[in-house]
Design a protein around this motif. Structure first.
Motif, short mmCIF file in Angstrom:
data_model
loop_
_atom_site.label_atom_id
_atom_site.label_comp_id
_atom_site.label_asym_id
_atom_site.label_seq_id
_atom_site.Cartn_x
_atom_site.Cartn_y
_atom_site.Cartn_z
N GLU A 320 132.81 32.08 -1.33
CA GLU A 320 131.90 31.17 -1.78
C GLU A 320 132.34 30.23 -3.07
OE1 GLU A 320 129.70 29.47 -0.16
OE2 GLU A 320 129.78 30.82 1.67
N VAL A 321 132.80 30.91 -4.04
CA VAL A 321 133.12 30.47 -5.09
C VAL A 321 134.76 30.04 -5.64
CG1 VAL A 321 131.13 31.31 -6.14
CG2 VAL A 321 133.26 32.49 -6.46
N GLY A 322 135.36 30.70 -4.43
CA GLY A 322 136.70 30.10 -4.51
C GLY A 322 137.74 31.33 -5.33
N PHE A 323 137.38 32.61 -5.28
CA PHE A 323 138.42 33.72 -5.50
C PHE A 323 138.81 34.23 -4.10
CE2 PHE A 323 135.52 33.77 -9.14
CZ PHE A 323 136.56 34.04 -10.51
N ALA A 324 140.08 34.58 -4.05
CA ALA A 324 140.71 34.92 -2.98
C ALA A 324 140.12 36.22 -2.51
CB ALA A 324 142.42 35.11 -3.22
N THR A 325 139.92 37.32 -3.35
CA THR A 325 139.36 38.33 -2.74
C THR A 325 138.22 38.89 -3.70
OG1 THR A 325 141.16 39.73 -4.18
CG2 THR A 325 141.67 39.17 -1.89
N ALA A 326 137.54 39.77 -3.07
CA ALA A 326 136.30 40.42 -3.90
C ALA A 326 136.90 41.30 -4.99
CB ALA A 326 135.50 41.42 -3.04
N THR A 327 138.19 41.65 -5.01
CA THR A 327 138.78 42.32 -6.02
C THR A 327 138.92 41.57 -7.18
OG1 THR A 327 140.04 43.89 -4.67
CG2 THR A 327 140.92 43.62 -6.74
N SER A 328 139.37 40.33 -6.94
CA SER A 328 139.71 39.15 -7.88
C SER A 328 138.44 38.75 -8.51
CB SER A 328 140.19 37.91 -7.33
OG SER A 328 140.52 36.99 -8.34
N LEU A 329 137.30 38.62 -7.97
CA LEU A 329 136.02 38.53 -8.55
C LEU A 329 135.89 39.51 -9.43
CD1 LEU A 329 133.29 37.27 -9.05
CD2 LEU A 329 132.63 38.02 -6.90
N ARG A 330 135.88 40.92 -8.86
CA ARG A 330 135.58 42.09 -9.83
C ARG A 330 136.46 42.01 -10.87
NH1 ARG A 330 135.84 44.68 -4.26
NH2 ARG A 330 133.57 44.87 -3.91
N ARG A 331 137.73 41.61 -11.01
CA ARG A 331 138.40 41.72 -11.99
C ARG A 331 137.99 40.61 -13.19
NH1 ARG A 331 142.55 40.56 -10.09
NH2 ARG A 331 143.10 38.35 -10.82
N ALA A 340 130.87 45.49 -13.06
CA ALA A 340 131.23 45.12 -11.74
C ALA A 340 130.12 44.09 -11.23
CB ALA A 340 131.32 46.21 -10.98
N PRO A 341 130.37 43.42 -9.97
CA PRO A 341 129.49 42.56 -9.53
C PRO A 341 128.16 43.29 -8.98
CG PRO A 341 131.55 41.87 -8.70
CD PRO A 341 131.69 43.03 -9.60
N SER A 342 128.15 44.31 -8.55
CA SER A 342 127.08 45.11 -7.98
C SER A 342 126.18 45.71 -9.31
CB SER A 342 127.80 46.59 -7.27
OG SER A 342 128.45 47.31 -8.10
#
Length: 367
Positions: A320-331, A340-342
């Motif tokens: 939804e926010v434009g990061f290619a993967t959840a891994t990218s968001l976490r980083r 971490a997001p959680s």
């Protein structure tokens, strides 16, 4: 029948309109200045000689707008009136003894002299000694000089107004000064830069203590932006776009509506009808950030909001926010907030003040 206003005034009876206006004014005052709730977090603002009136009022205005979640008091070092740096004197409601009851103590800026910067008023240091261990300390602008003189910033990263950088470093070489950010948060001690950064750090406190919804409500009450990243540059050489209207503002608005898309530099420059080189240069002049860094900040800001306010899976939030993967968001979130997001979601979705709240520590790379 026409209303005889002259007769009504003579009789002393208030008109219905006057009563309505008075009731609305009382309602507005209650909304803007809610009474503290039972057990509210107690904030004491310590006014020193030469205090800046604008910054002195920031904690009262910002934290006092959080629907009674904070009780904000002011104090002087001796219980006496305090001369400001302007042509007025203020009378805080308390003496230094109230500092012993504080959950948070704020040191607003005060006029410095070579003598007061190196050796603060002994009464100010004595007042600080009343603060209980574990109390959160916050400085605005030159307030960092008092914290540094008291040894409370030794070995820590801190900030103050950019214009005082050389002076501060000369006096307090044991402090890691970063004059390129709006505020630095160590959890128990926060330091912020000049003037409006005091608003930023107070909103940051609300956000840490009670989440983004409450902080957004406070920002709306105060008519200020709800969030500026602590790592944002303190000052920008040319903060406003050229008068010709060829700035990057319209493109930033356009990009904010499309954060879920990749949005390359070429696409942004094309929308702004500029070459990539010109666009990048003007973007930094206007925001203090590179286009890529700005996009990352906006995506993280939106991701934080979704993590706090929705049950969307982390993978969906990333999309939804434009990061290619959840891994990218976490980083990126780990680099920005250290968690971490959680873990971020658990902290800000918890009921009541967030104990051990996530600390968005500013970084030199966040310019």
């Amino acid at each position: 029948m026409p209303i005889d206003l002259a007769a009504r005034r003579a009789s002393g009876a208030p008109s219905r309109t006057a009563r309505d206006l008075a009731a609305r004014a009382a309602e507005l005052d209650g909304w803007l200045h809610p009474a503290p709730r039972p057990g509210a977090h107690k904030v004491v603002v310590l006014a020193l000689d030469g205090v800046y009136p604008f910054e002195l009022g920031i904690p009262h205005r910002v934290l006092g707008s959080a629907d009674g979640r904070y009780e904000v008091l002011s104090a002087s070092v001796d219980g006496q009136p305090v001369r400001t740096d302007s042509d007025l004197t203020v009378t805080p409601g308390n003496g230094p003894e109230v500092l012993a009851e504080a959950d948070t103590v704020v040191i607003p800026p005060y006029a410095l002299s070579p003598a007061s910067a190196a050796t603060p008023d002994p009464r100010a240091l004595a007042a600080l000694s009343r603060v209980r261990p574990g109390t959160r300390l916050v400085s605005i602008c030159t307030g960092a000089f008092l914290l540094a003189a008291a040894g409370l910033l030794d070995g820590r990263r801190a900030t103050t107004h950019w214009a005082l950088t050389a002076y501060f470093r000369e006096l307090f070489p044991q402090v890691e000064l970063d004059a390129d950010v709006l505020f630095v948060d160590h959890g128990d001690v926060l330091t912020s830069a000049g003037a409006a950064s005091g608003v930023d750090v107070c909103l940051h406190l609300v956000r840490q203590d009670h989440g983004s919804d409450v902080a957004n409500h406070v920002a709306r009450c105060c008519v200020v932006p709800p969030f500026r990243d602590g790592g944002q540059a303190q000052y920008i050489e040319r903060p406003l776009p050229p008068a010709s209207g060829t700035g990057t503002g319209p493109t930033r608005d356009w990009a904010l509506r499309r954060l879920e898309l990749p949005l390359s530099l070429d696409e942004l420059a094309t929308h702004a009808a500029m070459s990539t080189r010109t666009f990048a240069r003007r973007f930094r002049e206007e925001t203090g950030l590179s286009p890529g860094r700005w996009l990352t900040q906006q995506r993280l800001r939106r991701a934080r909001h979704l993590l706090e306010s929705s049950d969307l899976p982390v993978e969906r939030v990333a999309h939804e926010v434009g990061f290619a993967t959840a891994t990218s968001l976490r980083r990126h979130l780990a680099a920005e907030a250290g968690v971490a997001p959680s873990a971020y979601r658990r902290t800000f979705r918890a009921s009541g003040p967030a104990a051990g709240a996530v600390r968005e520590t500013s970084r030199p790379g966040g310019r």
